[in-house]
Design a protein around this motif. Structure first.
Motif, short mmCIF file in Angstrom:
data_model
loop_
_atom_site.label_atom_id
_atom_site.label_comp_id
_atom_site.label_asym_id
_atom_site.label_seq_id
_atom_site.Cartn_x
_atom_site.Cartn_y
_atom_site.Cartn_z
N ASN A 1 0.82 -1.21 0.00
CA ASN A 1 0.00 0.00 0.00
C ASN A 1 0.85 1.26 0.00
O ASN A 1 0.48 2.26 -0.62
N ASP B 1 -3.16 4.03 -4.19
CA ASP B 1 -4.41 4.04 -4.96
C ASP B 1 -4.25 3.38 -6.33
O ASP B 1 -5.24 2.95 -6.92
N ASP B 2 -3.03 3.31 -6.84
CA ASP B 2 -2.80 2.71 -8.15
C ASP B 2 -2.93 1.19 -8.13
O ASP B 2 -2.98 0.56 -9.18
N LEU B 3 -2.99 0.60 -6.96
CA LEU B 3 -3.05 -0.85 -6.83
C LEU B 3 -4.28 -1.43 -7.53
O LEU B 3 -4.20 -2.49 -8.14
N ASP B 4 -5.40 -0.74 -7.48
CA ASP B 4 -6.61 -1.23 -8.13
C ASP B 4 -6.46 -1.26 -9.65
O ASP B 4 -7.09 -2.08 -10.32
N ASP B 5 -5.63 -0.38 -10.20
CA ASP B 5 -5.45 -0.31 -11.65
C ASP B 5 -4.41 -1.30 -12.17
O ASP B 5 -4.36 -1.55 -13.37
N ASN C 1 -2.61 -4.80 -13.06
CA ASN C 1 -3.05 -6.12 -13.47
C ASN C 1 -2.19 -7.14 -12.73
O ASN C 1 -1.11 -7.51 -13.17
#
Length: 51
Positions: free
Chosen positions: A22, A27-31, A33
């Motif tokens: 984290n 926040d980029d973790l959701d984007d 692949n």
């Protein structure tokens, strides 16, 4: 070492790994692949020393 102590150690390492992930990606973790070997068939886990 008891099984209870081993599980506590694994839990602690998992929490530290989650915190580090984290911090790095936030926040980029959701984007991203990210491949999950437990969901997708045909691949296996190898030790880091082999990569």
């Amino acid at each position: 070492m008891s099984e209870k102590a081993k599980k506590a150690g694994r839990r602690s390492l998992a929490q530290r790994r989650d915190i580090l992930i984290n911090e790095l990606w936030g926040d980029d973790l959701d984007d991203l692949n990210v491949w999950n070997r437990k969901i997708h068939d045909g691949f296996t886990t190898i030790p880091r020393t082999l990569t």
